[in-house]
Design an enzyme around this catalytic site. Structure first.
Site, PDB file in Angstrom:
ATOM      1  CD  GLU A 120      55.853  18.004  33.161  1.00  0.00           C
ATOM      2  OE1 GLU A 120      56.968  18.011  33.269  1.00  0.00           O
ATOM      3  OE2 GLU A 120      55.185  18.923  32.905  1.00  0.00           O
ATOM      4  CD  GLU A 143      52.024  20.443  36.457  1.00  0.00           C
ATOM      5  OE1 GLU A 143      53.000  21.200  36.035  1.00  0.00           O
ATOM      6  OE2 GLU A 143      52.253  19.286  37.075  1.00  0.00           O
TER       7      GLU A 143
HETATM    8  C1  NOJ Z   1      55.999  20.507  35.730  1.00  0.00           C
HETATM    9  C2  NOJ Z   1      55.770  19.701  37.051  1.00  0.00           C
HETATM   10  O1  NOJ Z   1      54.873  18.771  36.900  1.00  0.00           O
HETATM   11  C3  NOJ Z   1      55.858  20.609  38.266  1.00  0.00           C
HETATM   12  O2  NOJ Z   1      55.941  20.132  39.029  1.00  0.00           O
HETATM   13  C4  NOJ Z   1      56.676  22.083  37.988  1.00  0.00           C
HETATM   14  O3  NOJ Z   1      56.571  22.794  39.100  1.00  0.00           O
HETATM   15  C5  NOJ Z   1      56.132  22.816  36.538  1.00  0.00           C
HETATM   16  N1  NOJ Z   1      56.285  21.867  35.544  1.00  0.00           N
HETATM   17  C6  NOJ Z   1      56.964  24.123  36.544  1.00  0.00           C
HETATM   18  O4  NOJ Z   1      58.371  23.719  36.353  1.00  0.00           O
END
Ligand code: NOJ
Length: 448
Positions: A170, A359
């Site tokens: 991200e 994710e």
């Molecule tokens: C995306 C991120 O990559 C991760 O580190 C985070 O915990 C999650 N979003 C949830 O916010």
């Protein structure tokens, strides 16, 4: 939509995994020669982390990785995504390699392989060494040199054992929150910092991809983007413009240069800041890289409106709560149809060879009662989102993986430990792990 009965509907080659990250899980922040990361420093500043907590111990994955990998296995996943802490490998960011840090990741990878879990390495998940931040961090021209060295060390060491690599996690997350609005480490603000960080991240993502390919024979390399469908609050021109600009920033800023299209602009003066870089430094070619897969992480759909009092962009969010639509306990809109549309949209760019959901997950206020965490809302969330992913796949999207976020509750950045995303509950005082009902749901789902 047909209903999901089993994971086998996704086909036998589909990859099912869970994801974690170093800064959120490892703890052991001074152990075995690790240097400080920006999150160690940032979390010491007053008022930066909601519950005033720190990632120093977190869920102690550094010492408990064997047990945690047993949980991954017990839940039926076959893929494990983790990130490498740059400051464990290179405590000063550059220069000296920390042999003990390298040894830890070898042990972790070996344990994965022993359990027949396929390791997926994320090279950068937001934890820049503090030593490099002192030199300007992601806003510095040196970043590319520093990052290339880190990537080279990781590939030389772990390449012989690991096939799957994700270059950045991200980039919009760490550049905007960390360098634009200062909500995340290192807490810098302003458009100049933000756009410099964006440009360096765009270059690093492509350069990182090239390096992994060069050093790791047979590597399958991707990078992971956040994405959110954006809606205007009303049909007024100002709101529509606000939604279009937000869409550029949230969904197009990193993928388009990597596909060789340069930075998106669409007549927004703000974006001139980036085109300045590409005009004067002729970087467009270097921003491009033909990734084997693109990772998508879609946590919410967003509604925005024009708001002239917001500095620089003149846009603000209209929360899911105020619109009375379903949302998680982060306040994030739950919208599986929107997830489906985002998968299709990235696929229809053309030039994307394969998509992974790197994710997916949700935060709810879980309660541990009599040894049970009954998180039915999280299970329902996964069911709806998997249904949406399956629909996209059945319609021809080359979707290769779904990695759930996340294995255990962990350090949720500026939110601290109050927000829980895990399939496994953690008592942060005792480190006791308890599989939540959603974890058991995954186990049953993956067994069919
Ligand atoms: C995306 C991120 O990559 C991760 O580190 C985070 O915990 C999650 N979003 C949830 O916010």
């Amino acid at each position: 939509m047909s209903s999901i009965l089993s994971s086998s509907q996704f086909g036998k080659d589909f990859k099912w995994g869970v994801a974690i990250s170093a800064a959120q899980n490892e703890g052991a922040y001074l152990t075995d020669g690790r240097g400080l990361s920006v999150w160690d420093t940032f979390s010491k500043r007053n008022g930066k982390i909601k519950d005033s907590s720190k990632p120093s111990v977190s869920v102690d994955f550094y010492h408990r990785y064997k047990d945690d990998l047993m949980l991954v296995k017990a839940l039926g996943f076959t893929v494990f995504r983790f990130s490498i802490s740059w400051s464990r490998i290179l405590p000063d960011g550059m220069g000296r390699v920390n042999k003990e840090g390298i040894a830890f990741y070898h042990k972790l990878i070996d344990e994965c392989l022993k359990l027949e879990l396929t390791p997926v390495i994320t090279l950068y998940h937001w934890d820049l060494p503090q030593a490099l931040e002192k030199e300007g961090g992601w806003t510095s021209h040196q970043l590319l040199k520093w990052f290339s060295r880190f990537v080279t060390v990781c590939c030389d060491e772990f390449g012989p054992k690991v096939k799957y690599w994700i270059v950045l996690n991200e980039p919009m997350g760490f550049t905007s929150l960390g360098y634009g609005i200062g909500k995340h480490a290192p807490g810098k603000t302003g458009l100049n910092n933000f756009f410099a960080a964006v440009h360096n991240a765009v270059l690093a993502q492509a350069e990182g991809g090239r390096l992994v390919k060069k050093i790791v024979k047979h590597a399958h390399v991707g990078t992971a983007f956040s994405c959110s469908e954006v809606f205007p609050k009303t049909n007024d021109d100002a709101d529509i413009k606000a939604a279009n600009l937000t869409d550029i920033l949230l969904n197009r800023l990193f993928i388009e240069p990597s596909l060789g299209r340069g930075y998106p602009h669409d007549g927004f003066a703000l974006m001139d800041k980036l085109n300045v870089y590409t005009k004067s430094w002729k970087y467009t070619d270097r921003m491009q890289f033909n990734f084997d897969f693109i990772g998508l992480q879609n946590y919410f759909a967003l509604t925005v409106k024009h708001n002239p009092i917001i500095p620089y962009i003149g846009i603000s969010e209209v929360t899911a709560k105020s619109r009375k639509v379903p949302h998680t306990d982060m306040g994030w809109e739950i919208n599986p149809q929107s997830f489906y549309r985002m998968i299709k949209r990235f696929w229809h760019y053309g030039g994307v060879k394969e998509l992974w959901i790197t994710e997916g997950g949700a935060c709810f206020k879980d309660e541990l009662k009599n040894g049970i965490v009954d998180d039915a809302r999280r299970t329902a969330y996964f069911q709806q989102y998997l249904q949406a992913a399956l629909k996209a796949k059945q319609e021809g999207v080359n979707l290769g993986a779904y990695l759930a976020w996340t294995l255990t509750d962990n350090f949720e950045w500026a939110e601290g430990y109050k927000t829980r995303f895990g399939l496994v509950h953690v008592d942060f005082k005792t480190q006791l792990r308890t599989v939540k009902n959603s974890g058991y749901w995954w186990r049953d789902f993956l067994s069919k």
